[in-house]
Design an enzyme around this catalytic site. Structure first.
Site, PDB file in Angstrom:
ATOM      1  N   ASP A 276       0.947  -1.042   0.069  1.00 23.26           N
ATOM      2  CA  ASP A 276      -0.195   0.026  -0.004  1.00 23.26           C
ATOM      3  C   ASP A 276       0.790   1.305   0.107  1.00 23.26           C
ATOM      4  O   ASP A 276       1.898   1.331   0.789  1.00 23.26           O
ATOM      5  CB  ASP A 276      -0.973  -0.052   1.225  1.00 23.26           C
ATOM      6  CG  ASP A 276      -1.888   1.210   1.320  1.00 23.26           C
ATOM      7  OD1 ASP A 276      -2.827   0.991   0.603  1.00 23.26           O
ATOM      8  OD2 ASP A 276      -1.543   2.129   1.863  1.00 23.26           O
ATOM      9  N   ILE A 277       0.493   2.151  -0.847  1.00 25.31           N
ATOM     10  CA  ILE A 277       1.517   3.611  -0.790  1.00 25.31           C
ATOM     11  C   ILE A 277       0.839   4.260   0.284  1.00 25.31           C
ATOM     12  O   ILE A 277      -0.174   4.493   0.531  1.00 25.31           O
ATOM     13  CB  ILE A 277       1.054   4.128  -2.128  1.00 25.31           C
ATOM     14  CG1 ILE A 277       1.278   3.506  -3.230  1.00 25.31           C
ATOM     15  CG2 ILE A 277       1.715   5.586  -2.184  1.00 25.31           C
ATOM     16  CD1 ILE A 277       0.833   4.292  -4.831  1.00 25.31           C
TER      17      ILE A 277
ATOM     18  N   GLU B 249      -4.782   2.347  -4.236  1.00 29.47           N
ATOM     19  CA  GLU B 249      -3.238   2.251  -4.049  1.00 29.47           C
ATOM     20  C   GLU B 249      -2.569   1.098  -3.628  1.00 29.47           C
ATOM     21  O   GLU B 249      -1.573   0.982  -3.286  1.00 29.47           O
ATOM     22  CB  GLU B 249      -2.887   3.375  -3.227  1.00 29.47           C
ATOM     23  CG  GLU B 249      -3.072   3.430  -1.901  1.00 29.47           C
ATOM     24  CD  GLU B 249      -4.350   3.883  -1.316  1.00 29.47           C
ATOM     25  OE1 GLU B 249      -4.492   4.106  -0.133  1.00 29.47           O
ATOM     26  OE2 GLU B 249      -5.567   3.747  -2.098  1.00 29.47           O
TER      27      GLU B 249
END
Length: 477
Positions: free
Chosen positions: A354-355, A397
């Site tokens: 995950d960003i 994301e």
């Protein structure tokens, strides 16, 4: 005159499915014989003439793949189209079925329109193959050539077969196929009997008067004596000036068309050591190329269909923004990898990525920059992946990477490397870099908490949450 009703043999132990399948096929004009399982398959094949066989792979008393192998090695049924049906994973079943000679594979549960389209397509191919063979059965040499040509599915293979078999039949040492259209100054040699490795040689058509004349006029060119024929007057002068001997004794140049459009020339030459080419050779070559054109058109259609099918499959399983697998494709890949890991007692690691602070990046730099970052991260992950690994966009994301046959230590090393790569990469547009970090959750199978693909994803997601809550820009397992 009576019309032949296509007859289909259905061999499946699932009686409910067999009845449904038989009803659908009968409603669409087919004569259907259904048998429960495959124990008596060959008795039915011997007792009647069928146009198509639908055969289940997984039956309790007999192996459908073994039956397929027996059918395809029996000369009586070698050309019978066989469509395999099964609930096995499509990738594995397709590879095994096609490798044994099946015409196609249909997964269960099947879609009616797709099933009927495939049945019609293979019926048509089988019928055309049967008609082609019947038409030339009295001509042994022609039958042999056509059998080899129609057994091939690729245009380049058909070209190679044609030049080899025609040269051998006419006892000449030079035979080639040149792709070109009228009024072009260059052509491409795609097959040559005298040089089997030659497949894409550009030639200057101005040096070949017989090819130019055949292409532009559409007439068959038969030159029985190259040394005296006026067609070669200019090039003979050139050959003499270069001190070259005549390259051939006689020649035939015959234009052929594909889809009613001029496509190239069938080019036959004899040397001084070969018998000269005659009008009878022209007739034989015309018969061969006319019959081969149908096979070539099918081969090109199949090539286009396969390409189109691959494009459709790619679109169906690919996330359009990042060009990675989408969530639906990930679900299928994860199920396959879980089955493989369980069957062969190997490890499977799932990385949930995950960003960090992606909403803040979007709010600060805009959604277009956010999309650029998603594409850049996807490209980075794909550069780092091995050939068996799977990279997919899970949503928003989040990305998932599946690492087959990867130990905990190896997956930790991989996660550490990805974290460093991302932290040091200049994301965003040129000139306005955006600092990006990611968090990773790792989960591996076998694990007492993992029973299926969903639980493996859930465990990786739990570990991702830990990585986020403990400061981000790290992995947890």
């Amino acid at each position: 005159m009576t019309t032949h009703t296509p007859k289909i043999l259905v061999a499946d132990d699932d009686q409910a499915l067999s009845r449904t399948l038989s009803w659908i096929l009968r409603e669409n004009g087919y004569d259907v014989v259904a048998i429960p399982g495959g124990e008596h398959l060959f008795e039915h094949l011997a007792a009647d003439k069928f146009d198509l066989l639908l055969l289940d792979i997984m039956m309790p008393k007999v192996d459908g793949l073994q039956l397929l192998q027996r059918v395809k090695t029996d000369p009586r049924y070698r050309d019978l189209p066989v469509l395999m049906i099964s609930s096995m994973p499509p990738e594995e079943a397709t590879v095994r079925s096609l490798g044994l000679g099946a015409s196609d594979f249909i997964p269960k549960p099947f879609r009616v329109r797709e099933l009927l389209a495939r049945v019609r397509a293979h019926m048509k191919v089988g019928r055309e193959l049967h008609e082609a063979k019947a038409e030339v059965r009295s001509r042994t040499e022609m039958l042999d050539i056509l059998h080899e040509v129609t057994s091939s599915l690729k245009p380049d293979e058909i070209f190679q077969i044609l030049v080899r078999r025609v040269a051998q039949a006419l006892r000449i040492s030079r035979c080639s196929i040149i792709l070109a259209t009228p009024h072009e100054s260059t052509g491409t040699v795609v097959a040559a009997y005298e040089n089997p490795k030659l497949q894409s040689l550009g030639i200057d058509l101005r040096r070949y008067p017989e090819l130019r004349h055949a292409l532009e006029s559409g007439e068959v060119v038969l030159v029985q004596d190259v040394a005296s024929d006026p067609l070669y007057e200019d090039v003979r002068t050139e050959w003499e000036g270069q001190g070259r001997d005549l390259p051939c004794r006689s020649a035939i140049a015959m234009r052929f068309s594909l889809k009613d459009q001029p496509a190239g020339v069938f080019f036959l030459r004899s040397t001084s050591e070969d018998p000269p080419l005659t009008a009878a050779d022209v007739q034989f070559a015309e018969q061969v190329i006319t019959a081969a054109v149908a096979a070539l058109e099918k081969a090109y259609d199949l090539e286009s269909a396969v390409t189109g099918q691959e494009k459709l499959r790619h679109l169906a399983e690919t996330d359009p923004l990042t060009n990675t697998y989408n969530r639906r494709a990930l679900t299928e890949k994860l199920e396959q990898e879980m089955d493989r890991a369980a069957r062969y007692a190997t490890l499977l690691t799932c990385m949930m990525i995950d960003i960090d602070n992606f909403k803040q990046i979007n709010d600060t730099h805009g959604h277009l920059v956010g999309d650029v970052i998603l594409r850049q991260l996807a490209a980075l992950l794909k550069r780092e992946q091995r050939s068996p690994d799977v990279v997919a966009r899970y949503g928003g994301e989040e990305f998932v990477v599946l690492l087959p046959e990867t130990s905990i230590t190896e997956s930790r090393n991989f996660a550490e490397r990805i974290l460093k790569r991302v932290a040091s990469y200049d994301f965003g547009e040129p000139g306005t870099p955006v600092h990006v970090t990611i968090s990773i959750g790792l989960a591996s199978y076998p694990n007492e908490k993992v029973t299926d693909g969903n639980s493996l994803l859930q465990l990786a997601d739990n570990h991702l949450y830990r990585a986020k809550s403990e400061g981000r820009n790290r992995f947890r397992d």
